[in-house]
Design an enzyme around this catalytic site. Sequence first.
Site, PDB file in Angstrom:
ATOM      1  N   LYS A 295       0.812  -1.217   0.000  1.00 43.36           N
ATOM      2  CA  LYS A 295       0.000   0.000   0.000  1.00 43.36           C
ATOM      3  C   LYS A 295       0.852   1.277   0.000  1.00 43.36           C
ATOM      4  O   LYS A 295       2.054   1.236   0.252  1.00 43.36           O
ATOM      5  CB  LYS A 295      -0.927  -0.018   1.216  1.00 43.36           C
TER       6      LYS A 295
ATOM      7  N   TYR B 107     -12.416  -2.019  -4.008  1.00 36.54           N
ATOM      8  CA  TYR B 107     -12.976  -2.050  -2.650  1.00 36.54           C
ATOM      9  C   TYR B 107     -14.495  -1.909  -2.637  1.00 36.54           C
ATOM     10  O   TYR B 107     -15.079  -1.555  -1.609  1.00 36.54           O
ATOM     11  CB  TYR B 107     -12.328  -0.954  -1.796  1.00 36.54           C
TER      12      TYR B 107
ATOM     13  N   ASN C 204      -1.871   0.188   7.030  1.00 34.05           N
ATOM     14  CA  ASN C 204      -1.304  -1.064   7.516  1.00 34.05           C
ATOM     15  C   ASN C 204      -0.409  -1.779   6.504  1.00 34.05           C
ATOM     16  O   ASN C 204      -0.236  -2.980   6.575  1.00 34.05           O
ATOM     17  CB  ASN C 204      -2.413  -1.977   8.044  1.00 34.05           C
TER      18      ASN C 204
ATOM     19  N   HIS D 111      -2.040  -5.498   1.701  1.00 37.98           N
ATOM     20  CA  HIS D 111      -3.336  -6.173   1.556  1.00 37.98           C
ATOM     21  C   HIS D 111      -3.055  -7.566   1.040  1.00 37.98           C
ATOM     22  O   HIS D 111      -2.139  -7.769   0.239  1.00 37.98           O
ATOM     23  CB  HIS D 111      -4.221  -5.435   0.529  1.00 37.98           C
TER      24      HIS D 111
ATOM     25  N   GLU E 224      -9.608 -10.995  -7.027  1.00 38.85           N
ATOM     26  CA  GLU E 224      -8.672  -9.876  -6.880  1.00 38.85           C
ATOM     27  C   GLU E 224      -7.507  -9.971  -7.854  1.00 38.85           C
ATOM     28  O   GLU E 224      -7.073  -8.958  -8.416  1.00 38.85           O
ATOM     29  CB  GLU E 224      -8.162  -9.826  -5.438  1.00 38.85           C
TER      30      GLU E 224
END
Length: 139
Positions: free
Chosen positions: A11, A51, A114, A117, A128
């Site tokens: 990310k 998302y 964080n 993913h 995905e």
Amino acid sequence: MATERTLSIIKPDAVEANNVGAILAMIEKAGLKIVAMRMLHLSRAQAEGFYAVHKERPFFGELCDFMTRSPVVVSVLEGDNAVAKYREVMGATNPAEAAEGTIRKAFAKDIGENSVHGSDSLENAGIETNYFFPGCLLL
């Protein structure tokens, strides 16, 4: 053990902090093979599409803002039980709860930023992976 493929996203927070190489090294050290990879700057439409499952959640807009603020590195990982293995390597979503030696414990700022993913199931790994790598077959 079943050989599987799963999706990984490094990310924006981890890319901005120059942690891409260290994260990829942790992935490979865990026995996962990188079979496809690219860096891209997600458009708003791409982030919202990826998302979409969270569209009704209050954090959706903030999540899309975060994922579009700078580049990400998306990759397809392959290995024995790759989905579960990568989730183990990532650590808990909240880095304060993540085990030592995990990506999130080492690099994540907080529960929102964080660092990585990973697909949460083999079914979602297929969805995905196809989102970023159309035609990339799952094993």
